[in-house]
Design an enzyme around this catalytic site. Structure first.
Site, PDB file in Angstrom:
ATOM      1  N   THR A  93       0.574 -64.311 -64.540  1.00  0.00           N
ATOM      2  CA  THR A  93       1.999 -64.069 -64.776  1.00  0.00           C
ATOM      3  C   THR A  93       2.496 -63.180 -63.648  1.00  0.00           C
ATOM      4  OG1 THR A  93       1.667 -64.147 -67.155  1.00  0.00           O
ATOM      5  CG2 THR A  93       3.709 -63.140 -66.378  1.00  0.00           C
ATOM      6  N   LYS A 168       8.241 -68.558 -68.394  1.00  0.00           N
ATOM      7  CA  LYS A 168       7.403 -67.531 -69.044  1.00  0.00           C
ATOM      8  C   LYS A 168       8.201 -66.243 -69.270  1.00  0.00           C
ATOM      9  CE  LYS A 168       3.627 -64.983 -69.883  1.00  0.00           C
ATOM     10  NZ  LYS A 168       2.774 -65.102 -71.015  1.00  0.00           N
ATOM     11  N   LYS A 243       5.264 -55.298 -68.833  1.00  0.00           N
ATOM     12  CA  LYS A 243       5.135 -55.967 -67.523  1.00  0.00           C
ATOM     13  C   LYS A 243       6.068 -57.188 -67.466  1.00  0.00           C
ATOM     14  CE  LYS A 243       2.107 -59.001 -64.924  1.00  0.00           C
ATOM     15  NZ  LYS A 243       0.890 -59.751 -64.786  1.00  0.00           N
TER      16      LYS A 243
HETATM   17  P1  NAD Z   1      -7.653 -58.878 -66.167  1.00  0.00           P
HETATM   18  O1  NAD Z   1      -7.313 -57.616 -65.468  1.00  0.00           O
HETATM   19  O2  NAD Z   1      -8.622 -58.852 -67.284  1.00  0.00           O
HETATM   20  O3  NAD Z   1      -8.197 -59.952 -65.085  1.00  0.00           O
HETATM   21  C1  NAD Z   1      -7.763 -60.029 -63.759  1.00  0.00           C
HETATM   22  C2  NAD Z   1      -9.009 -60.176 -62.903  1.00  0.00           C
HETATM   23  O4  NAD Z   1      -8.641 -60.375 -61.538  1.00  0.00           O
HETATM   24  C3  NAD Z   1      -9.908 -58.932 -62.941  1.00  0.00           C
HETATM   25  O5  NAD Z   1     -11.186 -59.294 -63.432  1.00  0.00           O
HETATM   26  C4  NAD Z   1      -9.946 -58.470 -61.486  1.00  0.00           C
HETATM   27  O6  NAD Z   1     -11.192 -57.936 -61.090  1.00  0.00           O
HETATM   28  C5  NAD Z   1      -9.659 -59.778 -60.756  1.00  0.00           C
HETATM   29  N1  NAD Z   1      -9.192 -59.580 -59.402  1.00  0.00           N
HETATM   30  C6  NAD Z   1      -8.221 -58.756 -58.936  1.00  0.00           C
HETATM   31  N2  NAD Z   1      -8.098 -58.884 -57.594  1.00  0.00           N
HETATM   32  C7  NAD Z   1      -9.019 -59.800 -57.219  1.00  0.00           C
HETATM   33  C8  NAD Z   1      -9.387 -60.352 -55.962  1.00  0.00           C
HETATM   34  N3  NAD Z   1      -8.797 -59.974 -54.815  1.00  0.00           N
HETATM   35  N4  NAD Z   1     -10.375 -61.276 -55.922  1.00  0.00           N
HETATM   36  C9  NAD Z   1     -10.995 -61.669 -57.061  1.00  0.00           C
HETATM   37  N5  NAD Z   1     -10.692 -61.166 -58.296  1.00  0.00           N
HETATM   38  C10 NAD Z   1      -9.720 -60.244 -58.352  1.00  0.00           C
HETATM   39  O7  NAD Z   1      -6.260 -59.506 -66.617  1.00  0.00           O
HETATM   40  P2  NAD Z   1      -6.041 -60.693 -67.670  1.00  0.00           P
HETATM   41  O8  NAD Z   1      -5.745 -60.114 -69.018  1.00  0.00           O
HETATM   42  O9  NAD Z   1      -7.121 -61.706 -67.505  1.00  0.00           O
HETATM   43  O10 NAD Z   1      -4.651 -61.290 -67.133  1.00  0.00           O
HETATM   44  C11 NAD Z   1      -4.589 -62.108 -65.976  1.00  0.00           C
HETATM   45  C12 NAD Z   1      -3.168 -62.604 -65.828  1.00  0.00           C
HETATM   46  O11 NAD Z   1      -2.791 -63.346 -66.992  1.00  0.00           O
HETATM   47  C13 NAD Z   1      -2.117 -61.485 -65.679  1.00  0.00           C
HETATM   48  O12 NAD Z   1      -1.143 -61.893 -64.768  1.00  0.00           O
HETATM   49  C14 NAD Z   1      -1.551 -61.356 -67.088  1.00  0.00           C
HETATM   50  O13 NAD Z   1      -0.226 -60.853 -67.103  1.00  0.00           O
HETATM   51  C15 NAD Z   1      -1.604 -62.796 -67.555  1.00  0.00           C
HETATM   52  N6  NAD Z   1      -1.662 -62.965 -69.021  1.00  0.00           N
HETATM   53  C16 NAD Z   1      -2.473 -62.166 -69.772  1.00  0.00           C
HETATM   54  C17 NAD Z   1      -2.505 -62.343 -71.155  1.00  0.00           C
HETATM   55  C18 NAD Z   1      -3.386 -61.476 -72.020  1.00  0.00           C
HETATM   56  O14 NAD Z   1      -3.198 -61.492 -73.248  1.00  0.00           O
HETATM   57  N7  NAD Z   1      -4.357 -60.747 -71.453  1.00  0.00           N
HETATM   58  C19 NAD Z   1      -1.714 -63.340 -71.762  1.00  0.00           C
HETATM   59  C20 NAD Z   1      -0.930 -64.167 -70.959  1.00  0.00           C
HETATM   60  C21 NAD Z   1      -0.907 -63.963 -69.580  1.00  0.00           C
END
Ligand code: NAD
Length: 294
Positions: A93, A168, A243
């Site tokens: 997102t 979204k 966010k």
């Molecule tokens: P998260 O922080 O658990 O996962 C993100 C991952 O990206 C981390 O493991 C981090 O180490 C990795 N990362 C960051 N920079 C990197 C790089 N340069 N190379 C490789 N890996 C890298 O977050 P999440 O909860 O999985 O959310 C991910 C996305 O999905 C976000 O944009 C969030 O807003 C969206 N989202 C989350 C939810 C939820 O309920 N958690 C629901 C809908 C959407």
């Protein structure tokens, strides 16, 4: 079987990648956090030494990263490593502007791309019941659809580049505003001596009916599965709602849209987050509105 590179194996990306493995795809993953890589390996993915190494043999590349700056930085590293015709999909997102920039960088290299953010949370990622909202060319969408179907139950084509992110943030702005509206109504009902159940019984079948009331009721009792019955454990954390509301406000500012309630909702969630409750479910905003301490 398709060879899919998956970059970002966090709370969402990890289970999404695992579902692609389960569906029989060859998944090559990478994350900066080694524990996330270990889990993905246990789920059947191959782990690459870097994001650039992960995409070399891939026919499809998926990124699931925290924010726009991460997506732009990772895409600038990996796009030059991709073979001709590789489809690149961002499921994070992020702000509409960064999404459009990411598409432009793919276009410069003649690579098809899609923004495809999700709703449904970690539970939906695990159960492969996410909703995907996609923006990009129809050709890119047709190629992505059978892959996204392995991670979700509803895949919606929203329009050109950035339209998925636009859908979204508009949806989540409705959600943030409606949750505050429902919570305020319960707070007023309490002051007027009206029981939670009585308000629910009327509003859930009258014109106040909405998802924030009937599925995610912010008071314990009327909807036994809502986070209010479980100490406001998320669910969908207030920090993530904040966010998304901020992304909506950035987009409103950039596009000149008037969203006074969206602005107010972002401010209220910022105050709630500032009291140390960013990790609570977003329906916990009712406790903040009621003025509860703790
Ligand atoms: P998260 O922080 O658990 O996962 C993100 C991952 O990206 C981390 O493991 C981090 O180490 C990795 N990362 C960051 N920079 C990197 C790089 N340069 N190379 C490789 N890996 C890298 O977050 P999440 O909860 O999985 O959310 C991910 C996305 O999905 C976000 O944009 C969030 O807003 C969206 N989202 C989350 C939810 C939820 O309920 N958690 C629901 C809908 C959407």
């Amino acid at each position: 079987m398709t060879t899919i590179a998956f970059i970002g194996l966090g709370h969402m990306g990890g289970p999404m990648a695992a579902n692609l493995v389960k569906a029989g795809h060859h998944v090559i993953g990478f994350d900066l956090v080694s524990a996330s890589c270990d889990q993905a390996k246990a789920d059947g993915a191959i782990i690459a030494a870097s994001a650039s190494a992960a995409v070399k043999e891939a026919e499809v590349v998926i990124t699931m990263l925290p924010a726009g700056k991460h997506v732009l930085s990772v895409w600038s590293d990996i796009l030059p490593q991709m073979g001709p015709g590789t489809l690149v999909i961002d499921c994070s997102t992020i702000d509409v502007e960064s999404a459009q920039k990411a598409h432009a960088t793919a276009r410069e290299r003649n690579l098809p791309s899609l923004d495809a953010p999700v709703s449904g949370g970690v539970g939906g990622a695990k159960a492969a019941t996410l909703t995907f909202m996609a923006g990009g060319s129809k050709e890119a969408f047709s190629r992505a659809e059978p892959i996204l179907e392995k991670m979700g139950k509803r895949i919606v084509y929203c329009g050109e580049a950035g339209a998925g992110q636009a859908a979204k943030i508009c949806n989540n702005m409705i959600l943030g505003i409606s949750m505050i509206g429902v919570a305020e109504a319960f707070v007023l009902a309490e002051k007027l001596g009206l029981s939670h159940q009585a308000l629910f019984d009327v509003a859930s079948t009258a014109s106040g009916q909405c998802w924030s009331l009937t599925t995610y009721c912010p008071v314990p009792g009327p909807v036994p599965t809502s986070p209010a019955n479980n100490g406001y454990k998320p669910g969908f954390a207030a920090a993530l709602m904040l966010k998304d509301l901020r992304l909506a406000q950035e987009a409103a500012l950039a596009s000149g849209a008037s969203t006074p309630l969206g602005t107010e909702a972002a401010q209220l969630y910022a105050l709630f987050d500032g009291t140390g409750h960013g990790g609570d479910d977003f329906s916990g905003i009712i406790n903040f509105l009621r003025g509860d301490k703790g």
